[in-house]
Design an enzyme around this catalytic site. Sequence first.
Site, PDB file in Angstrom:
ATOM      1  N   LYS A   1      33.720  39.216  32.240  1.00  0.00           N
ATOM      2  CA  LYS A   1      35.270  38.585  32.277  1.00  0.00           C
ATOM      3  C   LYS A   1      35.243  37.345  33.277  1.00  0.00           C
ATOM      4  O   LYS A   1      35.424  36.329  33.071  1.00  0.00           O
ATOM      5  CB  LYS A   1      36.239  39.526  32.269  1.00  0.00           C
ATOM      6  CG  LYS A   1      37.550  39.292  33.412  1.00  0.00           C
ATOM      7  CD  LYS A   1      38.446  40.176  33.599  1.00  0.00           C
ATOM      8  CE  LYS A   1      38.510  40.880  34.944  1.00  0.00           C
ATOM      9  NZ  LYS A   1      39.242  40.028  35.978  1.00  0.00           N
TER      10      LYS A   1
ATOM     11  N   CYS B   1      34.244  43.352  35.303  1.00  0.00           N
ATOM     12  CA  CYS B   1      34.089  42.128  36.345  1.00  0.00           C
ATOM     13  C   CYS B   1      33.141  41.075  35.923  1.00  0.00           C
ATOM     14  O   CYS B   1      33.593  39.777  35.639  1.00  0.00           O
ATOM     15  CB  CYS B   1      33.733  42.677  37.915  1.00  0.00           C
ATOM     16  SG  CYS B   1      34.784  43.959  38.251  1.00  0.00           S
TER      17      CYS B   1
END
Length: 448
Positions: A279, A276
């Site tokens: 990115k 999470c």
Amino acid sequence: MSFINDFNTEKIRKKNICIVGAGHVGLVTAACFSHMGHKVICVDNDKKKIASLNKLKIPFYEPELESLVKDSYKKKNLIFSSSLREGVKKSEIIFIAVGTPPQPDGSADLTSIEKVAIDIAKNINSYKLIVEKSTVPVQTGQKIKETINRYRAKCNRINFDIASNPEFLREGKAVNDFFFPERIVIGVETPRAEKILKELYMPIKTHIIVTDISTAELIKHACNSFLAMKISFINAIARICDLTGADVKKVAEAMGMDSRIGKKFLNAGVGYGGFCFPKDLEAFIYIARKLGYEFELLKAVKEINESQKTYFVEKIKRHLWILKGKNIGILGLSFKPNTDDMRFAPSIDIIDLFLQERATVSVYDPYAMKEAQRLFKGKKNILFGKDIYNTAKNCDCLCFLTEWEEFLEINFKRMKRIMRYPLIADGRNMFNKDLLEKEGFTYIGIGR
Ligand code: UGA
């Protein structure tokens, strides 16, 4: 175990829901909605995954998930299918929870989202509420709407709505976070969509924030980037602590007592990982630039995070001088505890740095060994430990990269006997430095 004891299940108006994507977000959402009594069809184009889910094999470790899936499956509230057509036709609400992996330029790859939108367009047979659950760049909702309008048959005038319902679940606590969230955000364009989503979440006692779709999408970016920023901030402070002899744990403790700052996400360490933060941050920097804003602050957050790993290895190198031929033990491989997920885990880069220095590395994690064996397959000088002590045997340094609870139970007297040189590198600042030093260990932490 039931998470819905508090709810009057009779009052829940049962819906037909399709969840597209059986990954971390999709499968948890499917399991939790079906646990509430809704009829859920969870669709994934990976036929192997669906076949294994139909045998009730959960593809990743997440506390509570397996029992919820098994229970709902038995009650026939949850089915798995590889046919999106079937999912669309049978459901009123469709959650899109497919992957949006990073591309080399940092942008999110939205190919899967577009494909799902096209398939929905081709199979739309009655009113649908299509909800984005995957983390997507701001304005994706608009693109989904345009795609559905473009690809549905010209004569098809069936009404549909788009909504955004960003996910705030943490891996390792996802089921609990679903039923006890701090807030639910719904981005909608019509009163009908708002009513359906409010009704769906009615049994969950929390604040529901209703916004337009772009605002909801942006809330998700803002939350993840802010949390990542807190981590990099404290990591930068830790570097200054190392230079001055100050203790970052005390700094964080005192900072956290100020309710405007808050004590969470101020643990200095080897940096954030997972699928999470790294990115999402990249994607947010990319979108902001595309919109005309250079998000310099987030670029610095990312750089600090990257440098934490090199910094950690350098600190060890300063102690051991030459790493070539040394035995380095690594305890904790997953990007955080209570998950076997190693995506973008700091352990990967740190292990690579040791291997580049031609050290021998032995690794162990309570849950992620299978994943580690897959990831490091064919690499030389890497050994897979059977347990904590087997991994530590003959090591010149033992690194802790994930704060698994079972590491707190370690018998350090025994550890000292089996290590070749008693050096502990605590990449998560999880141990009492003074106690370890009293036991005769040399202790390296981050900023203390
Ligand atoms: C994160 C967010 O916390 C969720 O709210 C969000 O829904 C999710 O991303 C997502 O976008 O799907 P998650 O990636 O599961 O959740 O993990 P976190 O618990 O946030 O931890 C992320 C990383 O930060 C871990 O590597 C952890 O070790 C690190 N971390 C966390 C620190 O280094 N220091 C801290 O103080 C806290």
